[in-house]
Enzyme design. Sequence first.
Site, PDB file in Angstrom:
ATOM      1  N   HIS A 219      19.405 -28.458 -40.943  1.00  0.00           N
ATOM      2  CA  HIS A 219      20.315 -29.295 -40.478  1.00  0.00           C
ATOM      3  C   HIS A 219      19.321 -31.247 -40.960  1.00  0.00           C
ATOM      4  O   HIS A 219      20.245 -32.072 -41.847  1.00  0.00           O
ATOM      5  CB  HIS A 219      21.009 -29.800 -38.664  1.00  0.00           C
ATOM      6  CG  HIS A 219      19.805 -29.774 -38.208  1.00  0.00           C
ATOM      7  ND1 HIS A 219      19.211 -29.069 -37.577  1.00  0.00           N
ATOM      8  CD2 HIS A 219      19.411 -30.704 -37.377  1.00  0.00           C
ATOM      9  CE1 HIS A 219      18.247 -29.159 -37.054  1.00  0.00           C
ATOM     10  NE2 HIS A 219      18.607 -29.845 -36.118  1.00  0.00           N
ATOM     11  N   ASP A 220      18.543 -30.592 -40.602  1.00  0.00           N
ATOM     12  CA  ASP A 220      17.393 -32.126 -41.540  1.00  0.00           C
ATOM     13  C   ASP A 220      16.263 -31.532 -42.277  1.00  0.00           C
ATOM     14  O   ASP A 220      15.829 -31.545 -42.377  1.00  0.00           O
ATOM     15  CB  ASP A 220      16.352 -31.522 -40.001  1.00  0.00           C
ATOM     16  CG  ASP A 220      16.954 -33.056 -38.928  1.00  0.00           C
ATOM     17  OD1 ASP A 220      18.054 -33.839 -39.032  1.00  0.00           O
ATOM     18  OD2 ASP A 220      16.147 -33.128 -37.368  1.00  0.00           O
ATOM     19  N   LYS A 223      14.456 -34.092 -43.937  1.00  0.00           N
ATOM     20  CA  LYS A 223      13.217 -34.433 -43.517  1.00  0.00           C
ATOM     21  C   LYS A 223      11.931 -34.346 -44.238  1.00  0.00           C
ATOM     22  O   LYS A 223      11.162 -35.304 -44.006  1.00  0.00           O
ATOM     23  CB  LYS A 223      13.046 -34.311 -42.380  1.00  0.00           C
ATOM     24  CG  LYS A 223      12.991 -34.602 -41.194  1.00  0.00           C
ATOM     25  CD  LYS A 223      13.160 -33.571 -40.238  1.00  0.00           C
ATOM     26  CE  LYS A 223      13.401 -34.987 -38.607  1.00  0.00           C
ATOM     27  NZ  LYS A 223      13.441 -34.659 -37.637  1.00  0.00           N
ATOM     28  N   HIS A 248      16.537 -39.538 -43.817  1.00  0.00           N
ATOM     29  CA  HIS A 248      16.896 -38.054 -44.210  1.00  0.00           C
ATOM     30  C   HIS A 248      18.463 -37.418 -44.081  1.00  0.00           C
ATOM     31  O   HIS A 248      17.911 -36.233 -44.847  1.00  0.00           O
ATOM     32  CB  HIS A 248      15.481 -37.622 -42.797  1.00  0.00           C
ATOM     33  CG  HIS A 248      16.610 -36.671 -41.302  1.00  0.00           C
ATOM     34  ND1 HIS A 248      16.960 -37.762 -40.810  1.00  0.00           N
ATOM     35  CD2 HIS A 248      17.156 -35.954 -41.309  1.00  0.00           C
ATOM     36  CE1 HIS A 248      17.654 -37.721 -40.005  1.00  0.00           C
ATOM     37  NE2 HIS A 248      17.979 -36.607 -40.083  1.00  0.00           N
ATOM     38  N   HIS A 281      25.199 -34.357 -38.541  1.00  0.00           N
ATOM     39  CA  HIS A 281      24.480 -33.946 -37.706  1.00  0.00           C
ATOM     40  C   HIS A 281      24.252 -35.169 -36.853  1.00  0.00           C
ATOM     41  O   HIS A 281      24.366 -35.212 -35.666  1.00  0.00           O
ATOM     42  CB  HIS A 281      24.092 -32.970 -37.623  1.00  0.00           C
ATOM     43  CG  HIS A 281      22.490 -33.796 -38.111  1.00  0.00           C
ATOM     44  ND1 HIS A 281      22.425 -33.504 -40.065  1.00  0.00           N
ATOM     45  CD2 HIS A 281      21.232 -33.715 -38.244  1.00  0.00           C
ATOM     46  CE1 HIS A 281      21.239 -33.873 -39.695  1.00  0.00           C
ATOM     47  NE2 HIS A 281      20.262 -34.067 -38.880  1.00  0.00           N
ATOM     48  N   HIS A 282      24.289 -35.944 -37.338  1.00  0.00           N
ATOM     49  CA  HIS A 282      23.466 -37.606 -36.376  1.00  0.00           C
ATOM     50  C   HIS A 282      24.558 -38.068 -36.194  1.00  0.00           C
ATOM     51  O   HIS A 282      24.913 -39.793 -35.599  1.00  0.00           O
ATOM     52  CB  HIS A 282      22.442 -38.849 -36.877  1.00  0.00           C
ATOM     53  CG  HIS A 282      21.031 -37.721 -36.697  1.00  0.00           C
ATOM     54  ND1 HIS A 282      20.695 -37.637 -35.233  1.00  0.00           N
ATOM     55  CD2 HIS A 282      20.610 -36.753 -37.336  1.00  0.00           C
ATOM     56  CE1 HIS A 282      19.893 -37.332 -35.320  1.00  0.00           C
ATOM     57  NE2 HIS A 282      19.595 -36.938 -36.922  1.00  0.00           N
ATOM     58  N   ASP A 310      20.926 -29.322 -30.517  1.00  0.00           N
ATOM     59  CA  ASP A 310      19.760 -29.877 -31.401  1.00  0.00           C
ATOM     60  C   ASP A 310      19.756 -30.587 -30.211  1.00  0.00           C
ATOM     61  O   ASP A 310      18.441 -31.266 -29.935  1.00  0.00           O
ATOM     62  CB  ASP A 310      19.844 -30.632 -32.926  1.00  0.00           C
ATOM     63  CG  ASP A 310      19.079 -31.394 -33.008  1.00  0.00           C
ATOM     64  OD1 ASP A 310      17.892 -30.582 -33.526  1.00  0.00           O
ATOM     65  OD2 ASP A 310      18.521 -32.449 -33.758  1.00  0.00           O
TER      66      ASP A 310
END
Length: 370
Positions: A219-220, A223, A248, A281-282, A310
């Site tokens: 998911h990240d 970054k 990101h 996801h954010h 998360d």
Amino acid sequence: MLQQLLSKSELTLAERLCKIHEEIRQLHPELCRVAIAVYDEERDNLKTFAHSTDGSSPISFYEARLSEAKSLQELANSSQTRIIDDLSQISGDNFHSQKLLESGYLSSMTQPIQFNGKLYGFLFFNSPVKGFFSDLRHATIKAYAGVISLLLINELQTLNTFKGAVQTAREFSRFRDEETGNHLERMSRYARLIARDLAPKHYKEDDWVEYVFQFSPLHDVGKVAVPDDILLKPGKLSPEEFEHMKDHVTKGVEIITMMNNEFGLNSLNFFETLYNIVAYHHECLNGKGYPYGLEGEEIPIEARICTVADVFDALTSRRPYKNAWTNEDAFEYLQSQAGKQLDPDCVTSLISHSERIKSIQAEFVEDYMG
């Protein structure tokens, strides 16, 4: 028809399985079930993955260790096909056989899916007729089994190749932030628990649950593009720094899209699941998330699942700038955010698995870096 089916790349593997099953049933109408279980060698886990069933599936969203299924182990070691003419004669404590019997199936054919010495899973064929798998039927069905096996092997090899490429990009940032190693192992397993519970409500199948599990650790991935002075800052970010950190998400979308194009995998059906996890996801149910400000059902369910998994693991993990919360305190926080930041169904699902969560935490014990 089979050749046309194999050329239709827009179909999922599950959809192709159903089409192949339809073709087999033109010859053998009493073959009422075809199912695939995939094997995770690293964890010694067999997991239901796809099926075509006349009626409801007797076994879905299920996993078990291969080491605890001696008969399947023997099949894998011998690379042989097993035929059982009367399932009612099998020991009553066999979960798989018991579920089949309860659904009216009386005979079975099981074949390991292997390539170059690697076990990918098993194929299961079932009929409500005793002694259904005669030599003639066995020969015909085994030919179709070879096609199904090739489709699964291709799917899993492609999935692993693509996942490996994205994971490589993620590795560059794993050494630069706190969300490494065991954090990703834990949260992906929390995501799988939730996905299994919510799959029926959202008309999803076993393969989707597996994709959520496989892709939630990525998911990240964006970054990798966040500057060190922001990513590694021990304290609270300034408003300007937080705006940079939010980038990101879009960077992650750019990375997976570029890799998807470079691999020439635009037709892959599982890419949508990865995209939804990375891109959304954010987002928050109340529209106050980022980067798109989506609300409620506008947010794909994969992303809502990943967010809850998360957030829970972030709360219950120790970081250089905070102590770990207890599971109970974290559950309380999740409940306070249900319907606001977080999806209520996802929160309810995760909390219902409190004992399984403890097992996951014990298996993937936190170290200083998470």
